[in-house]
Design a protein around this motif. Structure first.
Motif, PDB file in Angstrom:
ATOM      1  N   ALA A  36       0.839  -1.205   0.000  1.00  0.00           N
ATOM      2  CA  ALA A  36       0.000   0.000   0.000  1.00  0.00           C
ATOM      3  C   ALA A  36       0.873   1.253   0.000  1.00  0.00           C
ATOM      4  O   ALA A  36       0.557   2.247  -0.674  1.00  0.00           O
ATOM      5  N   ALA A  37       1.971   1.208   0.744  1.00  0.00           N
ATOM      6  CA  ALA A  37       2.883   2.357   0.790  1.00  0.00           C
ATOM      7  C   ALA A  37       3.519   2.607  -0.573  1.00  0.00           C
ATOM      8  O   ALA A  37       3.669   3.752  -1.009  1.00  0.00           O
ATOM      9  N   ILE A  38       3.871   1.532  -1.259  1.00  0.00           N
ATOM     10  CA  ILE A  38       4.464   1.654  -2.596  1.00  0.00           C
ATOM     11  C   ILE A  38       3.486   2.348  -3.544  1.00  0.00           C
ATOM     12  O   ILE A  38       3.864   3.219  -4.328  1.00  0.00           O
ATOM     13  N   LYS A  39       2.228   1.985  -3.434  1.00  0.00           N
ATOM     14  CA  LYS A  39       1.224   2.528  -4.355  1.00  0.00           C
ATOM     15  C   LYS A  39       0.851   3.974  -4.036  1.00  0.00           C
ATOM     16  O   LYS A  39       0.236   4.652  -4.863  1.00  0.00           O
ATOM     17  N   SER A  40       1.223   4.440  -2.864  1.00  0.00           N
ATOM     18  CA  SER A  40       0.926   5.833  -2.513  1.00  0.00           C
ATOM     19  C   SER A  40       2.175   6.710  -2.515  1.00  0.00           C
ATOM     20  O   SER A  40       2.081   7.926  -2.355  1.00  0.00           O
ATOM     21  N   GLU A  41       3.345   6.102  -2.707  1.00  0.00           N
ATOM     22  CA  GLU A  41       4.612   6.835  -2.660  1.00  0.00           C
ATOM     23  C   GLU A  41       4.844   7.594  -3.964  1.00  0.00           C
ATOM     24  O   GLU A  41       4.758   7.036  -5.055  1.00  0.00           O
ATOM     25  N   THR A  42       5.153   8.872  -3.859  1.00  0.00           N
ATOM     26  CA  THR A  42       5.375   9.703  -5.046  1.00  0.00           C
ATOM     27  C   THR A  42       6.856   9.919  -5.353  1.00  0.00           C
ATOM     28  O   THR A  42       7.200  10.363  -6.442  1.00  0.00           O
ATOM     29  N   ASN A  43       7.731   9.606  -4.395  1.00  0.00           N
ATOM     30  CA  ASN A  43       9.162   9.724  -4.615  1.00  0.00           C
ATOM     31  C   ASN A  43       9.660   8.441  -5.284  1.00  0.00           C
ATOM     32  O   ASN A  43       9.605   7.369  -4.687  1.00  0.00           O
ATOM     33  N   THR A  44      10.136   8.561  -6.517  1.00  0.00           N
ATOM     34  CA  THR A  44      10.510   7.372  -7.292  1.00  0.00           C
ATOM     35  C   THR A  44      11.597   6.550  -6.621  1.00  0.00           C
ATOM     36  O   THR A  44      11.502   5.313  -6.548  1.00  0.00           O
ATOM     37  N   ALA A  45      12.631   7.190  -6.126  1.00  0.00           N
ATOM     38  CA  ALA A  45      13.720   6.455  -5.484  1.00  0.00           C
ATOM     39  C   ALA A  45      13.217   5.686  -4.268  1.00  0.00           C
ATOM     40  O   ALA A  45      13.559   4.506  -4.075  1.00  0.00           O
ATOM     41  N   ASN A  46      12.403   6.336  -3.432  1.00  0.00           N
ATOM     42  CA  ASN A  46      11.855   5.665  -2.255  1.00  0.00           C
ATOM     43  C   ASN A  46      10.915   4.528  -2.651  1.00  0.00           C
ATOM     44  O   ASN A  46      10.893   3.462  -2.012  1.00  0.00           O
ATOM     45  N   ARG A  47      10.163   4.762  -3.704  1.00  0.00           N
ATOM     46  CA  ARG A  47       9.218   3.733  -4.170  1.00  0.00           C
ATOM     47  C   ARG A  47       9.963   2.451  -4.544  1.00  0.00           C
ATOM     48  O   ARG A  47       9.545   1.349  -4.177  1.00  0.00           O
ATOM     49  N   TYR A  48      11.066   2.581  -5.242  1.00  0.00           N
ATOM     50  CA  TYR A  48      11.836   1.404  -5.641  1.00  0.00           C
ATOM     51  C   TYR A  48      12.532   0.749  -4.455  1.00  0.00           C
ATOM     52  O   TYR A  48      12.654  -0.484  -4.386  1.00  0.00           O
ATOM     53  N   LYS A  49      12.987   1.542  -3.517  1.00  0.00           N
ATOM     54  CA  LYS A  49      13.577   0.965  -2.306  1.00  0.00           C
ATOM     55  C   LYS A  49      12.542   0.136  -1.554  1.00  0.00           C
ATOM     56  O   LYS A  49      12.854  -0.945  -1.044  1.00  0.00           O
ATOM     57  N   LEU A  50      11.322   0.640  -1.503  1.00  0.00           N
ATOM     58  CA  LEU A  50      10.248  -0.097  -0.844  1.00  0.00           C
ATOM     59  C   LEU A  50       9.952  -1.405  -1.579  1.00  0.00           C
ATOM     60  O   LEU A  50       9.684  -2.439  -0.958  1.00  0.00           O
ATOM     61  N   MET A  51      10.009  -1.365  -2.909  1.00  0.00           N
ATOM     62  CA  MET A  51       9.732  -2.585  -3.673  1.00  0.00           C
ATOM     63  C   MET A  51      10.812  -3.634  -3.449  1.00  0.00           C
ATOM     64  O   MET A  51      10.522  -4.833  -3.379  1.00  0.00           O
ATOM     65  N   HIS A  52      12.055  -3.200  -3.326  1.00  0.00           N
ATOM     66  CA  HIS A  52      13.118  -4.166  -3.020  1.00  0.00           C
ATOM     67  C   HIS A  52      12.902  -4.783  -1.643  1.00  0.00           C
ATOM     68  O   HIS A  52      13.108  -5.993  -1.447  1.00  0.00           O
ATOM     69  N   LYS A  53      12.479  -3.975  -0.692  1.00  0.00           N
ATOM     70  CA  LYS A  53      12.192  -4.496   0.646  1.00  0.00           C
ATOM     71  C   LYS A  53      11.036  -5.500   0.592  1.00  0.00           C
ATOM     72  O   LYS A  53      11.066  -6.536   1.268  1.00  0.00           O
ATOM     73  N   ALA A  54      10.024  -5.187  -0.204  1.00  0.00           N
ATOM     74  CA  ALA A  54       8.874  -6.080  -0.319  1.00  0.00           C
ATOM     75  C   ALA A  54       9.286  -7.421  -0.922  1.00  0.00           C
ATOM     76  O   ALA A  54       8.861  -8.483  -0.449  1.00  0.00           O
ATOM     77  N   GLU A  55      10.123  -7.382  -1.969  1.00  0.00           N
ATOM     78  CA  GLU A  55      10.547  -8.646  -2.568  1.00  0.00           C
ATOM     79  C   GLU A  55      11.363  -9.474  -1.580  1.00  0.00           C
ATOM     80  O   GLU A  55      11.236 -10.700  -1.523  1.00  0.00           O
ATOM     81  N   THR A  56      12.200  -8.815  -0.803  1.00  0.00           N
ATOM     82  CA  THR A  56      13.004  -9.540   0.191  1.00  0.00           C
ATOM     83  C   THR A  56      12.119 -10.232   1.211  1.00  0.00           C
ATOM     84  O   THR A  56      12.358 -11.391   1.583  1.00  0.00           O
ATOM     85  N   LEU A  57      11.078  -9.544   1.682  1.00  0.00           N
ATOM     86  CA  LEU A  57      10.143 -10.165   2.629  1.00  0.00           C
ATOM     87  C   LEU A  57       9.421 -11.337   1.957  1.00  0.00           C
ATOM     88  O   LEU A  57       9.278 -12.414   2.550  1.00  0.00           O
ATOM     89  N   LEU A  58       8.983 -11.143   0.733  1.00  0.00           N
ATOM     90  CA  LEU A  58       8.290 -12.195  -0.001  1.00  0.00           C
ATOM     91  C   LEU A  58       9.175 -13.428  -0.140  1.00  0.00           C
ATOM     92  O   LEU A  58       8.747 -14.556   0.137  1.00  0.00           O
ATOM     93  N   MET A  59      10.419 -13.222  -0.544  1.00  0.00           N
ATOM     94  CA  MET A  59      11.311 -14.351  -0.772  1.00  0.00           C
ATOM     95  C   MET A  59      11.719 -15.039   0.528  1.00  0.00           C
ATOM     96  O   MET A  59      12.081 -16.221   0.529  1.00  0.00           O
ATOM     97  N   SER A  60      11.630 -14.330   1.641  1.00  0.00           N
ATOM     98  CA  SER A  60      11.989 -14.935   2.926  1.00  0.00           C
ATOM     99  C   SER A  60      11.038 -16.058   3.314  1.00  0.00           C
ATOM    100  O   SER A  60      11.387 -16.934   4.106  1.00  0.00           O
ATOM    101  N   THR A  61       9.827 -16.059   2.745  1.00  0.00           N
ATOM    102  CA  THR A  61       8.855 -17.103   3.067  1.00  0.00           C
ATOM    103  C   THR A  61       9.234 -18.449   2.463  1.00  0.00           C
ATOM    104  O   THR A  61       8.757 -19.492   2.909  1.00  0.00           O
ATOM    105  N   GLY A  62      10.070 -18.426   1.434  1.00  0.00           N
ATOM    106  CA  GLY A  62      10.422 -19.675   0.752  1.00  0.00           C
ATOM    107  C   GLY A  62       9.298 -20.248  -0.083  1.00  0.00           C
ATOM    108  O   GLY A  62       9.443 -21.327  -0.659  1.00  0.00           O
TER     109      GLY A  62
END
Length: 606
Positions: free
Chosen positions: A543-569
């Motif tokens: 939800a934060a990614i979809k509301s974030e207007t700063n492009t650099a921050n948006r991509y940092k958030l997406m990398h964090k999201a993928e890391t959490l996703l991949m941690s589930t195995g």
């Protein structure tokens, strides 16, 4: 978008041969993209083959047209006169589209802005948790409308106890003025891919959308079918073919060069190739490795990169570990699933099994998507953001295997003399009928067998397979995803709790109450640390990614999201997709997009 492509099996050989033979000659363009689709209704479809049919039959505000380079496709206005610019409205933005004058459905009735309101509300409608009000479509892609203001209002009304059935038909912040021929769309925050969404099948306009049956059956019935695109449905025969014909009422009909297209349904590669070689099919979209090897330098062989990932998905609520010591330990199960991912020899699979030019995948977000930090998104994936990914080094399988064994020894018995585990539970692996998927399953089966791990592989037909995964009636399954638009979020937002494409069932069922997830966003804007359940963490960051207007921050958030996703195995990536097909040399002006869609609207035959 879900994809079934790799190479094909032989379940329908006899039927396919008879079918294809009847489609040759002068009966129009005949192509085979896949077997019988689960849905043709653009709001309900979630597969690439169904989307390729939809882009011919339905129109939207925006469409893809041949690019100036004559090879790729680009966005252009479709039923709208032009692509409007975003207008600031306080903290929100709006787009006001003006429809072309006189655009019509295939039955001759006018397409009006209010038709888009009905269509989009239908496609976006979802049933909030614990709601008793009925009438929502609950389509897999309803979450794609989250970018429109008002999407969350159904949840708000449910919490307030005021939700009623009629709310499902008018909850998005859309304003239609049929007299002025305008549609105003309000977004809470502008998104860089909004025009791409407007060209996506789920956003296409339907006749009397508020009255259409929820099962999508109308879209396979020529007597009930009404088109808004370049073609209309002439006939539909399950497991045989679908024939579409040029829609004379379409606003750009003068530039539609192919009068009739036979989309043949088959999952038999041998019969398909034979009919292609006989000239009865002009294009086939699934090739086996042997055909690719023989044809890779031929003029009729085509290959392009795709924004997609082939992977193995684990049902987080599956029963693989139910009789083990880690049955009630989600953290341990995640560790084991990630160790299993290390046991997949990706390089061997793409080199010796699939052999079509694929490359080993290092994460879930596919290769080819750019990153504002430089290079591609995948160049910055991994726990440390160094591009090393989440699945070890594809070029050092021995190290991956050793690391996996070390982890698995913590929970299962390992016989040092045989170099095998003696009590690891059997893995029940499901794939859709297709010799390519079978070959990958057998490769994984053999790799795991070396360590005493048994994989029981079974298959289902495509339509049944989609429903099985969606319902969570499986333990482990082959999977694939192609981007719906050119942005990493199109990979990441399907794993939110409410997503209909969340085949891993993350945040659903028993997993809904599992805690222990953590994602530290400190240092990215004003975000902090999130802890708790899947919905407390992953849903919040999406939800934060979809509301974030700063492009650099948006991509940092997406990398964090993928890391959490991949941690589930729950996701074991295998390779990055490529799209390859055979196309008769006499057939030209066929276009393919990195999203997996094929376009025959402007095709010509010599």
């Amino acid at each position: 978008m879900k994809t079934k492509k790799i190479l094909l099996g032989s379940a329908m050989a006899v039927a396919a041969v008879a079918t294809l033979a009847s489609c040759g000659g002068n009966s129009g363009l005949s192509v085979c993209l896949a077997s019988t689709p689960d849905h043709v209704d653009p709001a309900l479809n979630s597969a690439v083959d169904g989307a390729s049919y939809a882009v011919h039959l339905f129109g939207g505000l925006v469409r893809y047209v041949p690019a100036k380079d004559g090879k790729s496709v680009e966005l252009a206005a479709d039923l709208a006169k032009e692509l409007p610019k975003a207008v600031k409205e306080g903290n929100k933005v709006s787009y006001t589209f003006t429809l072309r004058d006189g655009v019509k459905f295939s039955d001759g009735t006018e397409i009006e802005p209010s038709d888009f309101v009905k269509s989009w509300n239908r496609a976006a409608s979802y049933t909030p948790e614990d709601a008793t009000a009925e009438g929502a479509l609950d389509a897999d892609y309803n979450y794609m409308f989250e970018v429109i203001d008002g999407y969350d209002s159904l949840n708000d009304k449910q919490e307030a106890g005021t939700l009623k059935a009629s709310d499902y038909q008018n909850f998005l912040n859309l304003t239609a003025d049929d007299d002025k021929n305008t549609l105003k769309v309000v977004l809470p925050v502008d998104v860089p891919y909004f025009y791409e969404l407007c060209a996506f099948p789920a956003y296409m306009v339907l006749k009397d959308a508020d009255k259409l049956p929820a099962d999508g059956s109308w879209a396979k019935d020529p007597s009930k079918f009404v088109a808004s695109g370049a073609y209309t449905l002439k006939s539909y025969e399950k497991d045989v073919k679908m024939t579409i014909e040029k829609n004379s009422t379409y606003w750009d009909a003068a530039n539609v060069t192919t009068d009739k297209i036979n989309f043949v349904f088959s999952d038999d590669s041998s019969a398909m190739l034979a009919q292609y070689n006989a000239g009865e099919l002009q294009l086939i979209d699934d090739l086996d490795a042997e055909t690719v090897a023989a044809k890779q330098n031929a003029k009729d062989y085509h290959v392009i990169g795709q924004l997609g990932t082939y992977y193995i998905s684990w049902n987080v609520n599956g029963d693989t570990f139910k009789n083990t010591s880690i049955a009630n330990n989600e953290a341990a199960k995640a560790e084991v699933r990630n160790a299993i991912s290390l046991l997949i020899d990706r390089k061997t699979i793409v080199t010796n099994v699939t052999k079509m030019g694929q490359t080993p995948s290092t994460g879930f977000v596919g290769a080819g998507l750019t990153d504002p930090a430089g290079g591609e998104f995948v160049d910055h994936n991994g726990v440390n953001g160094d591009g090393k990914g989440y699945c070890g080094d594809a070029n050092n399988y021995a190290a991956n295997k050793a690391a996996a064994i070390t982890t698995l020894k913590k929970y299962f018995t390992y016989d040092e003399s045989t170099k095998k585990f003696t009590n690891f539970p059997s893995i029940n692996y499901l794939y859709n009928t297709n010799s390519g998927h079978q070959a990958v399953a057998e490769a994984v089966q053999a790799q795991f067998k070396e360590l005493g791990i048994t994989v029981n592989a079974t298959n289902q037909d495509w339509a049944q397979f989609l429903q099985t995964r969606k319902k969570g009636d499986y333990s482990v399954a082959r999977n694939g995803w192609l981007a719906d638009y050119n942005d990493p979020i199109s990979f990441l937002d399907l794993w939110t709790t409410g997503s209909g494409n969340n085949d891993c069932q993350l945040g659903k069922g028993a997993h809904a109450t599992v805690t222990g997830y953590e994602i530290d966003l400190t240092g990215i804007g004003s975000y902090g640390k999130l802890t708790g359940t899947w919905s407390d963490t992953y849903d919040v960051v999406i939800a934060a990614i979809k509301s974030e207007t700063n492009t650099a921050n948006r991509y940092k958030l997406m990398h964090k999201a993928e890391t959490l996703l991949m941690s589930t195995g729950c996701i074991n990536p295998i390779y990055n997709y490529v799209d390859n097909w055979l196309q008769a040399e006499k057939l030209t002006n066929v276009y393919a997009s990195p999203l997996g869609f094929k376009y025959f609207t402007w095709a010509k035959q010599a």
